[in-house]
Motif scaffolding. Structure first.
Motif, PDB file in Angstrom:
ATOM      1  N   VAL A 207       0.861  -1.186   0.000  1.00  0.00           N
ATOM      2  CA  VAL A 207       0.000   0.000   0.000  1.00  0.00           C
ATOM      3  C   VAL A 207       0.893   1.230   0.000  1.00  0.00           C
ATOM      4  CG1 VAL A 207      -1.960  -1.101   1.193  1.00  0.00           C
ATOM      5  CG2 VAL A 207      -0.166   0.005   2.527  1.00  0.00           C
TER       6      VAL A 207
ATOM      7  N   PHE B 230       0.096   5.007   1.757  1.00  0.00           N
ATOM      8  CA  PHE B 230      -0.729   6.091   2.272  1.00  0.00           C
ATOM      9  C   PHE B 230      -0.068   6.715   3.489  1.00  0.00           C
ATOM     10  CE2 PHE B 230      -2.640   2.152   3.996  1.00  0.00           C
ATOM     11  CZ  PHE B 230      -2.587   2.392   5.352  1.00  0.00           C
TER      12      PHE B 230
ATOM     13  N   ALA C 181       0.102   8.332   7.244  1.00  0.00           N
ATOM     14  CA  ALA C 181      -0.460   8.094   8.573  1.00  0.00           C
ATOM     15  C   ALA C 181       0.345   8.939   9.552  1.00  0.00           C
ATOM     16  CB  ALA C 181      -0.377   6.611   8.922  1.00  0.00           C
TER      17      ALA C 181
ATOM     18  N   ILE D 141       0.929  -3.605   4.612  1.00  0.00           N
ATOM     19  CA  ILE D 141       0.098  -3.801   5.801  1.00  0.00           C
ATOM     20  C   ILE D 141      -0.502  -5.203   5.783  1.00  0.00           C
ATOM     21  CG2 ILE D 141      -2.044  -2.887   4.772  1.00  0.00           C
ATOM     22  CD1 ILE D 141      -2.431  -1.391   7.526  1.00  0.00           C
TER      23      ILE D 141
ATOM     24  N   LEU E 230      -4.395   5.669  11.617  1.00  0.00           N
ATOM     25  CA  LEU E 230      -4.636   5.284  10.235  1.00  0.00           C
ATOM     26  C   LEU E 230      -5.733   6.169   9.641  1.00  0.00           C
ATOM     27  CD1 LEU E 230      -4.498   1.450  10.825  1.00  0.00           C
ATOM     28  CD2 LEU E 230      -2.745   2.877   9.765  1.00  0.00           C
TER      29      LEU E 230
ATOM     30  N   LEU F  50      -9.663   5.990  10.327  1.00  0.00           N
ATOM     31  CA  LEU F  50      -9.979   4.805  11.126  1.00  0.00           C
ATOM     32  C   LEU F  50      -9.548   4.904  12.580  1.00  0.00           C
ATOM     33  CD1 LEU F  50      -8.996   2.226   8.407  1.00  0.00           C
ATOM     34  CD2 LEU F  50     -11.298   2.940   9.030  1.00  0.00           C
TER      35      LEU F  50
ATOM     36  N   LEU G 248      -6.246  -5.856  13.095  1.00  0.00           N
ATOM     37  CA  LEU G 248      -7.279  -5.076  12.418  1.00  0.00           C
ATOM     38  C   LEU G 248      -8.448  -5.982  12.040  1.00  0.00           C
ATOM     39  CD1 LEU G 248      -5.049  -3.036   9.922  1.00  0.00           C
ATOM     40  CD2 LEU G 248      -5.890  -2.313  12.167  1.00  0.00           C
TER      41      LEU G 248
ATOM     42  N   ILE H 141     -11.805  -3.087   8.416  1.00  0.00           N
ATOM     43  CA  ILE H 141     -10.761  -2.046   8.417  1.00  0.00           C
ATOM     44  C   ILE H 141      -9.639  -2.423   7.454  1.00  0.00           C
ATOM     45  CG2 ILE H 141      -8.925  -1.018   9.818  1.00  0.00           C
ATOM     46  CD1 ILE H 141     -10.892  -0.956  12.137  1.00  0.00           C
ATOM     47  N   PHE H 142      -9.228  -3.683   7.478  1.00  0.00           N
ATOM     48  CA  PHE H 142      -8.165  -4.138   6.585  1.00  0.00           C
ATOM     49  C   PHE H 142      -8.563  -3.948   5.130  1.00  0.00           C
ATOM     50  CE2 PHE H 142      -5.958  -7.617   4.292  1.00  0.00           C
ATOM     51  CZ  PHE H 142      -4.670  -7.149   4.434  1.00  0.00           C
TER      52      PHE H 142
ATOM     53  N   LEU I  32      -8.450  -0.262   4.118  1.00  0.00           N
ATOM     54  CA  LEU I  32      -7.082   0.250   3.940  1.00  0.00           C
ATOM     55  C   LEU I  32      -6.423  -0.267   2.669  1.00  0.00           C
ATOM     56  CD1 LEU I  32      -5.777   0.006   7.590  1.00  0.00           C
ATOM     57  CD2 LEU I  32      -6.238   2.106   6.306  1.00  0.00           C
ATOM     58  N   THR I  33      -6.680  -1.503   2.315  1.00  0.00           N
ATOM     59  CA  THR I  33      -6.037  -2.088   1.135  1.00  0.00           C
ATOM     60  C   THR I  33      -6.778  -1.744  -0.152  1.00  0.00           C
ATOM     61  OG1 THR I  33      -7.179  -4.187   1.527  1.00  0.00           O
ATOM     62  CG2 THR I  33      -4.944  -3.941   2.409  1.00  0.00           C
TER      63      THR I  33
ATOM     64  N   GLN J  69      -7.511   1.338  -0.938  1.00  0.00           N
ATOM     65  CA  GLN J  69      -7.118   2.713  -1.299  1.00  0.00           C
ATOM     66  C   GLN J  69      -6.189   2.736  -2.476  1.00  0.00           C
ATOM     67  OE1 GLN J  69      -5.619   4.869   2.082  1.00  0.00           O
ATOM     68  NE2 GLN J  69      -7.420   4.440   3.281  1.00  0.00           N
TER      69      GLN J  69
END
Length: 118
Positions: free
Chosen positions: A37, A39, A41, A58, A81, A84, A107, A111-112, A115-116, A118
């Protein structure tokens, strides 16, 4: 002269061999599938300052961070995160500008996936 009798040479034939090879996401030493990923944080220690970092892979159990400040293996941080909230994590390893963290609580699937995606 051969090392074995000629009639034995005809008795041995190579066995057929077949295998399937499938690509796999990185697991490494962690034992959990990691997803690449990218992003931003933030993390903090002892409730003090927040520092910007980048999450580069992640899993539900941890992440790899690119950091702009030194971290010490074994210390606890909270990782914020995007969208989240905060997650407590232990620094599993750290070098100059990257670190691996292990989440205190894994997680959730939702949520996982968020995040993945994105």
């Amino acid at each position: 002269m051969p090392a074995y009798p000629l009639d034995m040479a005809t008795q041995f034939r190579p066995a057929p061999f077949a295998a399937e090879i499938a690509p796999m996401l990185a697991i490494g030493k962690r034992g959990h599938t990691r997803v690449p990923v990218s992003f931003d944080a933030q993390f903090g220690q002892d409730g003090l300052d927040r520092t910007l970092c980048r999450v580069t892979d992640i899993s539900q159990h941890g992440a790899r961070l690119q950091t702009y400040s030194a971290l010490r293996a074994g210390s606890l941080i909270w990782l914020s995160l995007p969208g989240l909230g905060h997650h407590v994590a232990r620094i599993a390893w750290a070098d100059d500008f990257s670190a691996g963290v292990e989440f205190r609580t894994p997680l959730s699937d939702a949520i996982f996936e968020a995040l993945t995606a994105q």
